[in-house]
Design a protein around this motif. Sequence first.
Motif, short mmCIF file in Angstrom:
data_model
loop_
_atom_site.label_atom_id
_atom_site.label_comp_id
_atom_site.label_asym_id
_atom_site.label_seq_id
_atom_site.Cartn_x
_atom_site.Cartn_y
_atom_site.Cartn_z
N ALA A 106 2.51 5.55 -15.63
CA ALA A 106 3.71 4.58 -16.82
C ALA A 106 4.95 4.22 -16.35
N ASP A 107 5.28 6.01 -15.70
CA ASP A 107 6.63 5.64 -15.20
C ASP A 107 6.90 5.02 -13.63
N TYR A 108 5.78 5.38 -13.10
CA TYR A 108 5.91 4.50 -11.32
C TYR A 108 4.76 3.78 -11.16
N GLY A 109 4.02 3.13 -11.71
CA GLY A 109 3.55 1.64 -11.81
C GLY A 109 2.73 1.62 -10.70
N ALA A 110 3.67 0.76 -10.36
CA ALA A 110 2.81 0.15 -9.10
C ALA A 110 3.05 1.26 -7.39
N GLN A 111 4.18 2.13 -7.76
CA GLN A 111 5.03 3.20 -7.12
C GLN A 111 3.97 4.39 -7.23
N ALA A 112 3.01 4.73 -7.71
CA ALA A 112 2.26 5.55 -7.74
C ALA A 112 0.97 4.93 -7.27
N THR A 113 0.14 5.67 -5.78
CA THR A 113 -1.20 4.76 -5.37
C THR A 113 -2.00 6.06 -6.00
N VAL A 114 -3.32 5.59 -7.04
CA VAL A 114 -3.81 6.25 -7.51
C VAL A 114 -4.39 6.87 -5.79
N LEU A 115 -5.46 8.42 -6.13
CA LEU A 115 -6.47 8.61 -4.67
C LEU A 115 -7.13 9.79 -5.56
N ALA A 116 -8.27 8.60 -5.77
CA ALA A 116 -9.88 9.28 -6.02
C ALA A 116 -10.61 10.24 -4.34
N GLY A 117 -11.75 9.80 -4.07
CA GLY A 117 -11.76 10.90 -2.89
C GLY A 117 -10.96 10.46 -1.63
N GLY A 118 -9.83 9.23 -1.51
CA GLY A 118 -10.04 9.14 -0.19
C GLY A 118 -10.19 7.90 1.22
N THR A 119 -11.32 8.14 0.26
CA THR A 119 -12.26 7.26 1.91
C THR A 119 -12.12 5.59 2.42
N ASP A 120 -11.29 5.08 1.34
CA ASP A 120 -10.96 3.87 1.15
C ASP A 120 -9.74 3.48 1.79
N LEU A 121 -8.96 4.97 0.51
CA LEU A 121 -7.44 4.62 1.17
C LEU A 121 -6.41 5.35 2.24
N VAL A 122 -7.42 6.51 2.29
CA VAL A 122 -7.20 7.28 3.94
C VAL A 122 -6.94 6.31 4.55
N PRO A 123 -8.20 6.04 5.61
CA PRO A 123 -7.89 5.78 7.02
C PRO A 123 -7.21 3.99 6.45
N LYS A 124 -6.78 3.58 5.96
CA LYS A 124 -4.90 2.69 5.57
C LYS A 124 -4.10 3.73 5.52
N ILE A 125 -3.41 4.91 5.26
CA ILE A 125 -2.92 5.81 6.00
C ILE A 125 -2.86 6.20 7.08
N ASN A 126 -4.13 6.45 7.17
CA ASN A 126 -3.97 6.98 8.72
C ASN A 126 -3.69 5.64 9.52
N CYS A 127 -3.84 4.66 9.42
CA CYS A 127 -3.56 3.48 10.60
C CYS A 127 -2.32 3.44 10.20
N TYR A 128 -1.33 3.17 9.88
CA TYR A 128 -0.74 3.03 9.35
C TYR A 128 -0.26 1.32 8.49
N GLU A 129 -1.59 1.44 8.22
CA GLU A 129 -1.60 -0.11 7.52
C GLU A 129 -1.42 -0.23 5.27
N LEU A 130 -1.17 1.35 5.20
CA LEU A 130 -0.91 1.74 4.03
C LEU A 130 0.07 2.68 3.91
#
Lengths: 283, 154
Positions: A20-44
């Motif tokens: 509620a406080d952060y809204g779109a400024q908070a990225t939910v991290l579960a397993g990270g298998t979709d998210l972390v490759p994007k972080i590693n490649c500076y896409e996200l």
Amino acid sequence: MKDVGYFAPSEIGETLKLLADYGAQATVLAGGTDLVPKINCYELKPENLLYIGRLGLDYIKEKDGKLVLGAATSTAQIAANELVQKKATALAQAAYRSGGAATKTIATVGGNVANASPGADLACALLAMDAEIALASVRGTRSVAIKDFFTGRGETVRRPDELLLEIHIPIPKGKTVFWKLGRRKAKTLSVANTSVHLLMDGKKCVEARIALGAMAPTLLRCTQAEALIKGQTLDITAAEECAARAVADSAPIDDQRASAWYRKKAGQALVVCALAQAADINN
Amino acid sequence: MKHVLSFTLNGAPVDALVQATDTLLDVLREKIGLTGTKRGCDTGNCGACTVLIDNEPVNACLTIALTVTGKTVTTVEGLVEGSELHPLQKAFHEHGASQCGFCTSGMLMAAKALLDKHPQPSRSAIVEFMSGNLCRCGTYLEVIEAIQAVAGGK
Ligand SMILES: Cc1cc2nc3c(=O)[nH]c(=O)nc-3n(C[C@H](O)[C@H](O)[C@H](O)COP(=O)(O)OP(=O)(O)OC[C@H]3O[C@@H](n4cnc5c(N)ncnc54)[C@H](O)[C@@H]3O)c2cc1C
């Protein structure tokens, strides 16, 4: 570079408050298998990571004719779970065929759905089972039918302050199957996938649900193809006509995994195979 | 802001100062200096960075480091006991199950995860479990033989 915040709450209430406080400024991290490759490649470049692996959201239970899956249940857990294997077979098959051993350990079902990839395997099976997605926020909990959940590639109706909490699967009557084609046998993303849910009365099809993946910006429910076989005798000719109808409205893309032309052919063949298996057609 | 990460690494407690987006692979190699775990693709596809978290195989490149807070991590450096190689290490050596060696530590960790759970896997179970670990030199047959040898007690 601005430092990224990290939160790993142990209570759902606290998690919803942070959302509620952060809204779109908070990225939910579960397993990270979709998210972390994007972080590693500076896409996200997330501003804050909100890790949900400490909320105890990893469970599979049966309640009031439904299977209830916590959003953070891993694909390994789902593939190995007897309840899912028996009552939502297509989901167990999809989980079994998604990723390799080391990704299955951490990849979650909630992440597979929330990520909204058009080729997501577990979400494809869930679509054929008319699963409901429970979204929680400080405003309360709402339930969205999975067919209404995806709005585009990587886009859903989830509001920025909502947590995907649970997935509810009305226990399918009849048989559910999942088929996919990838570039290699194991640990491979789908070139095309399908899940079929059939209720048969002898050779007659009483109920049919067909989901098709990697063939459009979102997973597709093929309602016109379903209507073709509902109430009809389902033989191999009917299955072939139904499959042709299923891919008729698809709009696949050319990418590194396959061409659009090939995806249509593959999708159609997969639907025939899935229908034949679900309806026990032998010829 | 840096965050303090505390976990158990190869049997000993460790602390490290990390960024929220650092992966376990970044921390192992660049903060702690354990370079046995390899960085191949950084996208979870090649398996070279496979380690065990609470005895389960994971890709260290896909794991945000802070998520292992309080957990137990085993890397290839944790396989030896004293000066004795792990039976899998011996078998890989004896069967020539590596050529350039880049995938080997990930292969060893995946194989350990498999045998710890299923001490006598079928050949097809081995092939399937190891499907997430790529070897560009093509030592797959030797890797399978080495794992079979350990499973068979040879
Ligand atoms: C090597 C590899 C192979 C793969 N193979 C397959 C495959 O065969 N089939 C397949 O379908 N997928 C595959 N994937 C994709 C991925 O593993 C799955 O989609 C997985 O289920 C994602 O879950 P996660 O927990 O890792 O998601 P995360 O990466 O943690 O999250 C994905 C997205 O969902 C959001 N999110 C996650 N949980 C929630 C929640 N509870 N509430 C709100 N938002 C949430 C995140 O913010 C993010 O945007 C593969 C990935 C890799 C790296």
